[in-house]
Design a protein around this motif. Structure first.
Motif, PDB file in Angstrom:
ATOM      1  N   GLU A 570       4.752  19.298   1.019  1.00 35.50           N
ATOM      2  CA  GLU A 570       6.037  19.112   1.979  1.00 35.50           C
ATOM      3  C   GLU A 570       5.644  18.144   3.021  1.00 35.50           C
ATOM      4  OE1 GLU A 570       7.434  22.698   3.155  1.00 35.50           O
ATOM      5  OE2 GLU A 570       8.198  23.377   1.224  1.00 35.50           O
ATOM      6  N   GLY A 571       4.404  17.525   2.775  1.00 36.42           N
ATOM      7  CA  GLY A 571       3.893  16.572   3.761  1.00 36.42           C
ATOM      8  C   GLY A 571       3.149  17.381   5.058  1.00 36.42           C
ATOM      9  N   ARG A 572       2.807  18.414   4.989  1.00 35.67           N
ATOM     10  CA  ARG A 572       2.252  19.335   5.950  1.00 35.67           C
ATOM     11  C   ARG A 572       0.647  19.587   5.753  1.00 35.67           C
ATOM     12  NH1 ARG A 572       6.579  24.106   6.282  1.00 35.67           N
ATOM     13  NH2 ARG A 572       5.709  24.141   4.146  1.00 35.67           N
ATOM     14  N   PRO A 573       0.143  19.907   6.689  1.00 33.99           N
ATOM     15  CA  PRO A 573      -1.524  20.231   6.386  1.00 33.99           C
ATOM     16  C   PRO A 573      -1.686  21.138   5.237  1.00 33.99           C
ATOM     17  CG  PRO A 573      -1.067  20.014   8.675  1.00 33.99           C
ATOM     18  CD  PRO A 573       0.150  20.038   8.182  1.00 33.99           C
ATOM     19  N   ASN A 574      -2.588  20.801   4.321  1.00 34.83           N
ATOM     20  CA  ASN A 574      -2.598  21.601   3.054  1.00 34.83           C
ATOM     21  C   ASN A 574      -3.598  23.007   3.523  1.00 34.83           C
ATOM     22  OD1 ASN A 574      -2.835  22.603   0.889  1.00 34.83           O
ATOM     23  ND2 ASN A 574      -3.945  20.962  -0.359  1.00 34.83           N
ATOM     24  N   PRO A 575      -2.778  23.936   3.393  1.00 32.20           N
ATOM     25  CA  PRO A 575      -3.526  25.411   3.776  1.00 32.20           C
ATOM     26  C   PRO A 575      -4.650  25.759   2.807  1.00 32.20           C
ATOM     27  CG  PRO A 575      -1.322  25.780   3.009  1.00 32.20           C
ATOM     28  CD  PRO A 575      -1.449  24.335   3.148  1.00 32.20           C
ATOM     29  N   ALA A 576      -4.649  25.085   1.708  1.00 29.58           N
ATOM     30  CA  ALA A 576      -5.598  25.491   0.565  1.00 29.58           C
ATOM     31  C   ALA A 576      -6.866  24.946   1.107  1.00 29.58           C
ATOM     32  CB  ALA A 576      -5.313  24.746  -0.539  1.00 29.58           C
ATOM     33  N   LEU A 577      -7.153  24.050   2.058  1.00 27.79           N
ATOM     34  CA  LEU A 577      -8.256  23.557   2.894  1.00 27.79           C
ATOM     35  C   LEU A 577      -9.009  24.602   3.878  1.00 27.79           C
ATOM     36  CD1 LEU A 577      -7.428  19.720   3.211  1.00 27.79           C
ATOM     37  CD2 LEU A 577      -9.280  20.795   1.604  1.00 27.79           C
ATOM     38  N   PHE A 578      -7.972  25.233   4.495  1.00 34.99           N
ATOM     39  CA  PHE A 578      -8.465  26.299   5.498  1.00 34.99           C
ATOM     40  C   PHE A 578      -9.669  27.449   4.928  1.00 34.99           C
ATOM     41  CE2 PHE A 578      -3.951  26.083   7.142  1.00 34.99           C
ATOM     42  CZ  PHE A 578      -3.951  24.432   7.320  1.00 34.99           C
ATOM     43  N   GLY A 579     -10.710  27.246   5.670  1.00 36.62           N
ATOM     44  CA  GLY A 579     -11.655  28.107   5.227  1.00 36.62           C
ATOM     45  C   GLY A 579     -12.571  27.484   4.145  1.00 36.62           C
ATOM     46  N   ARG A 580     -12.430  26.507   3.642  1.00 32.24           N
ATOM     47  CA  ARG A 580     -13.372  25.609   2.619  1.00 32.24           C
ATOM     48  C   ARG A 580     -14.459  25.008   3.273  1.00 32.24           C
ATOM     49  NH1 ARG A 580     -10.761  25.805  -2.193  1.00 32.24           N
ATOM     50  NH2 ARG A 580     -13.100  25.224  -3.005  1.00 32.24           N
ATOM     51  N   VAL A 581     -15.563  24.612   2.568  1.00 29.59           N
ATOM     52  CA  VAL A 581     -16.546  24.031   3.266  1.00 29.59           C
ATOM     53  C   VAL A 581     -16.870  22.328   2.654  1.00 29.59           C
ATOM     54  CG1 VAL A 581     -19.181  23.884   3.198  1.00 29.59           C
ATOM     55  CG2 VAL A 581     -17.839  25.812   3.194  1.00 29.59           C
ATOM     56  N   ALA A 582     -16.978  21.483   3.587  1.00 27.46           N
ATOM     57  CA  ALA A 582     -16.729  19.844   3.689  1.00 27.46           C
ATOM     58  C   ALA A 582     -17.972  19.757   2.765  1.00 27.46           C
ATOM     59  CB  ALA A 582     -16.466  19.382   4.583  1.00 27.46           C
ATOM     60  N   CYS A 583     -17.841  18.582   2.011  1.00 33.34           N
ATOM     61  CA  CYS A 583     -18.945  17.918   1.042  1.00 33.34           C
ATOM     62  C   CYS A 583     -19.290  16.665   1.634  1.00 33.34           C
ATOM     63  CB  CYS A 583     -18.753  17.738  -0.346  1.00 33.34           C
ATOM     64  SG  CYS A 583     -18.580  19.312  -1.340  1.00 33.34           S
ATOM     65  N   ASP A 584     -18.424  15.956   2.229  1.00 30.28           N
ATOM     66  CA  ASP A 584     -18.519  14.718   3.005  1.00 30.28           C
ATOM     67  C   ASP A 584     -18.299  14.583   4.454  1.00 30.28           C
ATOM     68  OD1 ASP A 584     -18.761  13.399   0.210  1.00 30.28           O
ATOM     69  OD2 ASP A 584     -16.611  13.578   0.036  1.00 30.28           O
ATOM     70  N   GLN A 585     -18.566  13.542   4.987  1.00 26.84           N
ATOM     71  CA  GLN A 585     -18.561  13.142   6.440  1.00 26.84           C
ATOM     72  C   GLN A 585     -17.289  12.467   6.599  1.00 26.84           C
ATOM     73  OE1 GLN A 585     -21.995  11.955   9.177  1.00 26.84           O
ATOM     74  NE2 GLN A 585     -20.695   9.893   8.711  1.00 26.84           N
ATOM     75  N   ILE A 586     -16.199  13.116   7.342  1.00 30.98           N
ATOM     76  CA  ILE A 586     -14.898  12.452   7.768  1.00 30.98           C
ATOM     77  C   ILE A 586     -14.883  11.966   9.042  1.00 30.98           C
ATOM     78  CG2 ILE A 586     -12.446  12.752   7.594  1.00 30.98           C
ATOM     79  CD1 ILE A 586     -13.693  13.306   5.003  1.00 30.98           C
ATOM     80  N   VAL A 587     -14.616  10.579   8.984  1.00 31.61           N
ATOM     81  CA  VAL A 587     -15.023   9.938  10.279  1.00 31.61           C
ATOM     82  C   VAL A 587     -13.729   9.250  10.461  1.00 31.61           C
ATOM     83  CG1 VAL A 587     -16.343   8.450  11.735  1.00 31.61           C
ATOM     84  CG2 VAL A 587     -17.287   9.872  10.018  1.00 31.61           C
ATOM     85  N   PRO A 588     -12.769   9.388  11.738  1.00 34.85           N
ATOM     86  CA  PRO A 588     -11.767   8.578  12.289  1.00 34.85           C
ATOM     87  C   PRO A 588     -12.549   7.508  12.986  1.00 34.85           C
ATOM     88  CG  PRO A 588     -11.275  10.740  12.768  1.00 34.85           C
ATOM     89  CD  PRO A 588     -12.936  10.782  12.189  1.00 34.85           C
ATOM     90  N   TYR A 589     -11.987   6.069  12.746  1.00 35.52           N
ATOM     91  CA  TYR A 589     -12.311   4.961  13.540  1.00 35.52           C
ATOM     92  C   TYR A 589     -10.991   4.168  14.067  1.00 35.52           C
ATOM     93  CZ  TYR A 589     -15.059   1.279  15.413  1.00 35.52           C
ATOM     94  OH  TYR A 589     -15.577   0.325  15.909  1.00 35.52           O
ATOM     95  N   PRO A 591     -12.200   6.879  16.987  1.00 32.20           N
ATOM     96  CA  PRO A 591     -13.233   6.773  17.926  1.00 32.20           C
ATOM     97  C   PRO A 591     -14.769   6.634  17.187  1.00 32.20           C
ATOM     98  CG  PRO A 591     -13.021   9.290  17.888  1.00 32.20           C
ATOM     99  CD  PRO A 591     -11.706   8.470  17.091  1.00 32.20           C
ATOM    100  N   GLY A 592     -14.844   6.943  15.972  1.00 30.47           N
ATOM    101  CA  GLY A 592     -16.130   6.896  15.067  1.00 30.47           C
ATOM    102  C   GLY A 592     -16.782   8.226  15.110  1.00 30.47           C
ATOM    103  N   ILE A 593     -16.627   9.138  15.508  1.00 29.99           N
ATOM    104  CA  ILE A 593     -17.043  10.524  15.627  1.00 29.99           C
ATOM    105  C   ILE A 593     -16.716  11.443  14.575  1.00 29.99           C
ATOM    106  CG2 ILE A 593     -17.535  12.560  16.968  1.00 29.99           C
ATOM    107  CD1 ILE A 593     -16.814  10.618  19.352  1.00 29.99           C
ATOM    108  N   PRO A 594     -17.584  11.943  13.865  1.00 27.64           N
ATOM    109  CA  PRO A 594     -17.233  12.876  12.412  1.00 27.64           C
ATOM    110  C   PRO A 594     -16.367  13.920  13.066  1.00 27.64           C
ATOM    111  CG  PRO A 594     -19.467  12.429  12.484  1.00 27.64           C
ATOM    112  CD  PRO A 594     -18.976  11.877  13.950  1.00 27.64           C
ATOM    113  N   VAL A 595     -15.439  14.178  12.273  1.00 25.91           N
ATOM    114  CA  VAL A 595     -14.518  15.311  12.567  1.00 25.91           C
ATOM    115  C   VAL A 595     -14.962  16.378  11.679  1.00 25.91           C
ATOM    116  CG1 VAL A 595     -12.368  16.417  12.264  1.00 25.91           C
ATOM    117  CG2 VAL A 595     -12.442  14.050  13.022  1.00 25.91           C
TER     118      VAL A 595
END
Length: 652
Positions: A570-589, A591-595
Motif C-alpha cells: 500500500e506504499g507505506r513503511p514496510n513493517p517487515a523491516l521493523f526489528g531487523r538488522v541492516a547489512c548495508d550503509q543507507i545514506v541520504p544525500y 546530508p550524507g549522514i548514514p541513517v
C-alpha cells in the motif's frame, strides 16, 4: 612572473639596519637571485608583526639580538614565538654578538630558529647565499623536478601505460582529440613504477620520500604520506593500522562515509555519537562536547576517537580540550580535515588539528589547495606510530600503478602553500568578506553567520566557522533549491558546491578571483530582482537518533542477508523491516549522514524517515538501497545469520 622573497630585518638601530640592508642588496645585485630576495626593515616587535600581516611576500626574518630592547633574550624569544604563532612557515635567523648569546638562544628557542649570523662578520655575500639557500630548500619540489627532467629526456617507452606517452592517440580519427584536450606533457608524465628515478609510492626512498619530508615540515607533522586515492582511502588506512577486529572506537555519526566503510574493513566495534543538528537549515554540526566527554568516560576501553573538523559547512571544533581528555584516557585521536587543509597558512584559520594535539590528520589537498582531484595527505604525530604496520596497510590500499601527475600536484601544492599560502588566503578571506556583504545587501539572499548555523546543543562549545565557506539562505527568494541551481548553471554558468532544502553553499579557495566574485554577485543580484512569490518553507523530516548495534558492522556486511522491500503493497513503511538488522550503509544525500550502518537495529522511525525523505524531496539520492524486482529494498540479516553471529561474538 618572477617570485619575490622579502627578508625583514628587525632592529632598534636604524643606522646599522640600513647598512645591513644596503650590503645585502648589493650582494643581491652581484649574485644570482632567482628567488627575488629583497630587504626591508622593522624597528620594533609591533612594527615587525604589522609588516608580516600586511606583506605576504616576507619569507625570512632577521632579528637583531643585542639591540632589541632592555631584556634582549626575552624580547627575541617573544618575537620568535609570536612569528611562529602567526606565520609558522617563515624562517627566523638571529644576529648575535658572541658565542655566549648563541648558547642562551639555542637553549631558549632552538626549535623555532633556522640559524644565526654574527653582527661583526659583515660578509653580506655569504649571508645572501645562506638566505637564498634557505628559500631554495623551502621552495623545492623534488618529485615534480624529477618528473619534468624525465619527460625532457624523451626516453622511448617499452613499459606501461599502454598509450606510451600518448603515442597511441596521435593521428587517431576517433580519439586524437583527447591528446589535444589533455596535453602532451600530461600524457608523457603518465608513467609507471618502471622508471626508478621517480621513486616508488609504495616504498619511497628517493624523490617521493624527499617531497613527503618537506610536506611534513610545512604542515607541522612528524611524518607525512602522499595518497592518490583521496582522503577516503586515507581514513581506511589509519583505521586498519590502529584497530584490530573487535577494538572499540568513538566516532562522529556525521563522519564521511569512508570512515564508516573503514569500520567495516577494520572489524572494529563502533560507538556512534549523534551530531548536533540545525533543523531550520538542514545543517549537521559537530558532536556536542558533553556527548564526547561522556562517551570517553563510558568507554574506557576505546582505542580511537575520530571527528570531522571542519564540517562540510565550515563548522570546526574547539579541538584542544577534546584531544586532551581523549589522550588522558589513552585514546588516539584522528581528525578528518578533508575540508580544512589550508588552515595552517593563515592565523584566522588556526589552530589546525595537529597544532591542537591530534595524532593523525587526513586532508584532501585537492579540495582547498592546488593539488589534482584524489590527491590527499596523511599527517602523523602519533608518538607510538608503527611505521611498518602503517606501510603494510597503506600498500594494501594504494595502487601499484599510482598516477604520477597526482604526486607531482601534491609536491607543487605544498610548495605554493608554504611560499604564498598566507598571501593567497589573505586575499581569499577579503573576497569572502566582500561577497558576504554584497549578498546580504540584496535583501533577498543572506549569508548565514556562525550564530545562525550553530545548533543549540553546541552553542557553548567554542565552535568556530571557516569564513571561506558561505552558506546562503535562499528562503526569501521564491526559488526552490533545484530551480536556483538550474538558473545559476544555465543562465550564469555558475556551479555551486552543495545545497540543503533552503541553502546553497559556496566554497572560496586560493583560486577564487575578484572577477569570479563579481560574476557571482551579478547573478545573485539579478535573481534577487526577479521578485518571485515567496514559497512555503520546505523542511526535511528530522533524522532519527542512532538505535543500537546488534552485531559488528563487518560481520553484518559480509553476510548474504535477504532483501526486504522498503514499502509495503500500500506504499507505506514496510513493517517487515521493523526489528531487523541492516547489512548495508543507507545514506541520504544530502546530508550524507548514514541513517543505517551495517549491524544496526532497524526500527519504525528509521524506515518512516526514509519514506518521508523520498516524498519531501524527489531529487534526493539515497545510497545503499538494494533492488528487489524494480522496487527499493533494504538488505537485512536473515534470522539464522543473526543468531549465528550472536553465538560467535556473544553480543546481544
Amino acid at each position: 612572473m618572477s617570485p619575490v622573497s622579502r627578508v625583514l630585518l628587525v632592529s632598534h638601530d636604524s643606522v646599522w639596519a640600513r647598512a645591513v640592508s644596503k650590503g645585502l642588496l648589493q650582494a643581491a645585485q652581484k649574485l644570482a637571485n632567482p628567488y627575488g630576495l629583497c630587504f626591508s626593515v622593522a624597528s620594533s616587535h609591533g612594527d615587525a608583526m604589522a609588516q608580516l600581516a600586511a606583506d605576504g611576500d616576507v619569507q625570512i626574518v632577521l632579528i637583531d639580538r643585542c639591540l632589541i630592547g632592555s631584556a634582549p633574550a626575552g624580547a627575541v624569544i617573544a618575537l620568535v614565538n609570536a612569528i611562529g604563532a602567526f606565520r609558522p612557515e617563515l624562517s627566523c635567523y638571529v644576529l648575535l654578538s658572541d658565542d655566549d648569546e648563541k648558547a642562551e638562544m639555542e637553549e631558549l628557542a632552538s626549535h623555532a630558529l633556522s640559524g644565526y649570523f654574527y653582527r661583526d662578520e659583515t660578509d653580506y655575500q655569504g649571508w645572501f647565499r645562506i638566505l637564498s639557500a634557505e628559500i631554495a630548500e623551502k621552495s623545492a619540489t623534488p618529485f615534480y623536478d624529477a618528473l619534468r627532467q624525465y619527460v625532457a629526456m624523451a626516453k622511448d617507452s617499452w613499459h606501461t601505460p599502454g598509450h606510451s606517452g600518448g603515442e597511441s592517440l596521435l593521428g587517431s580519427p576517433w580519439v586524437g582529440d583527447f591528446h589535444e584536450f589533455v596535453g602532451e606533457n600530461m600524457l608523457r608524465a603518465d608513467l609507471s613504477v618502471s622508471v626508478p628515478m621517480l621513486d616508488s609510492l609504495m616504498h619511497p626512498t628517493g624523490v617521493i620520500a624527499e617531497a613527503q619530508a618537506l610536506a611534513a615540515k610545512t604542515f607541522g607533522a612528524r611524518l607525512t604520506y602522499f595518497a592518490t586515492n583521496g582522503t577516503s582511502t586515507s581514513n581506511k588506512v589509519i583505521f586498519q593500522t590502529l584497530l584490530a577486529p573487535g577494538d572499540k572506537l568513538l566516532l562522529d555519526r556525521n563522519c564521511h562515509k569512508s570512515v564508516h566503510h573503514g569500520v567495516i574493513l577494520s572489524g572494529a566495534c563502533p560507538v556512534y555519537l549523534d551530531s548536533s543538528v540545525n533543523r531550520q537549515y538542514g545543517v549537521f554540526g559537530p558532536v556536542p562536547k558533553a556527548t564526547i566527554y561522556q562517551a570517553i568516560a563510558d568507554h574506557p576501553d576505546a582505542r580511537v576517537l575520530i571527528l570531522t573538523s571542519c564540517t562540510y559547512d565550515g563548522l570546526r571544533y574547539d579541538l584542544a580540550p577534546i584531544i586532551q581528555v581523549a589522550h588522558e584516557a589513552g585514546i588516539k585521536v584522528i581528525i578528518d580535515e578533508a575540508w580544512y587543509g589550508h588552515a595552517r597558512f593563515h592565523p584566522a584559520l588556526r589552530p589546525t588539528a595537529l597544532e591542537s594535539g591530534a595524532d593523525y590528520a587526513t586532508q584532501s589537498t585537492h579540495k582547498v589547495l592546488s593539488a589534482f582531484s584524489q590527491a590527499s595527505m596523511i599527517h602523523v604525530n602519533d608518538p607510538d606510530f608503527d611505521a611498518h604496520l602503517f606501510r603494510e596497510n597503506f600498500n594494501m590500499h594504494t595502487s601499484t600503478s599510482p598516477q604520477y601527475n597526482l604526486i607531482a600536484s601534491l609536491d607543487v601544492a605544498r610548495k605554493q602553500a608554504h611560499m604564498e599560502g598566507y598571501r593567497l588566503l589573505e586575499r581569499t578571506l577579503k573576497l569572502a568578506e566582500d561577497l558576504r556583504a554584497k549578498i546580504d545587501a540584496t535583501g533577498v539572499f543572506r549569508v548565514l553567520g556562525l550564530d545562525e548555523l550553530l545548533p543549540d546543543e553546541v552553542r557553548n562549545d567554542g565552535i568556530r566557522l571557516d569564513p571561506t565557506k558561505l552558506t546562503i539562505d535562499i528562503s526569501r527568494s521564491g526559488y526552490s533549491v533545484d530551480e536556483l541551481q538550474r538558473e545559476l548553471f544555465e543562465r550564469f554558468n555558475i556551479q555551486v558546491e552543495k545545497s540543503t532544502f533552503n541553502t546553497l553553499t559556496l566554497l572560496l579557495t586560493i583560486g577564487t578571483t575578484k572577477s569570479k566574485v563579481s560574476r557571482l554577485y551579478d547573478a545573485i543580484l539579478r535573481l534577487a530582482r526577479t521578485q518571485k512569490s515567496p514559497r512555503a518553507p520546505v523542511r526535511l523530516p528530522d533524522m532519527p537518533r542512532f538505535t543500537r548495534l546488534a552485531c559488528l558492522p563487518r560481520d553484518a556486511y559480509y553476510e548474504a542477508g535477504e532483501r526486504l522491500a522498503l514499502l509495503d503493497e500500500e506504499g507505506r513503511p514496510n513493517p517487515a523491516l521493523f526489528g531487523r538488522v541492516a547489512c548495508d550503509q543507507i545514506v541520504p544525500y544530502p546530508p550524507g549522514i548514514p541513517v543505517l550502518v551495517p549491524g544496526q537495529l532497524i526500527d519504525e522511525d528509521v524506515i518512516a524517515y526514509l519514506v518521508r525523505l523520498m516524498k519531501a524531496q524527489k531529487g534526493i539520492e539515497i545510497h545503499g538501497l538494494a533492488d528487489l524486482q524494480g522496487e527499493m529494498a533494504v538488505r537485512v540479516l536473515r534470522c539464522d545469520e543473526l543468531e549465528q553471529l550472536r553465538r560467535n561474538i556473544n553480543m546481544s
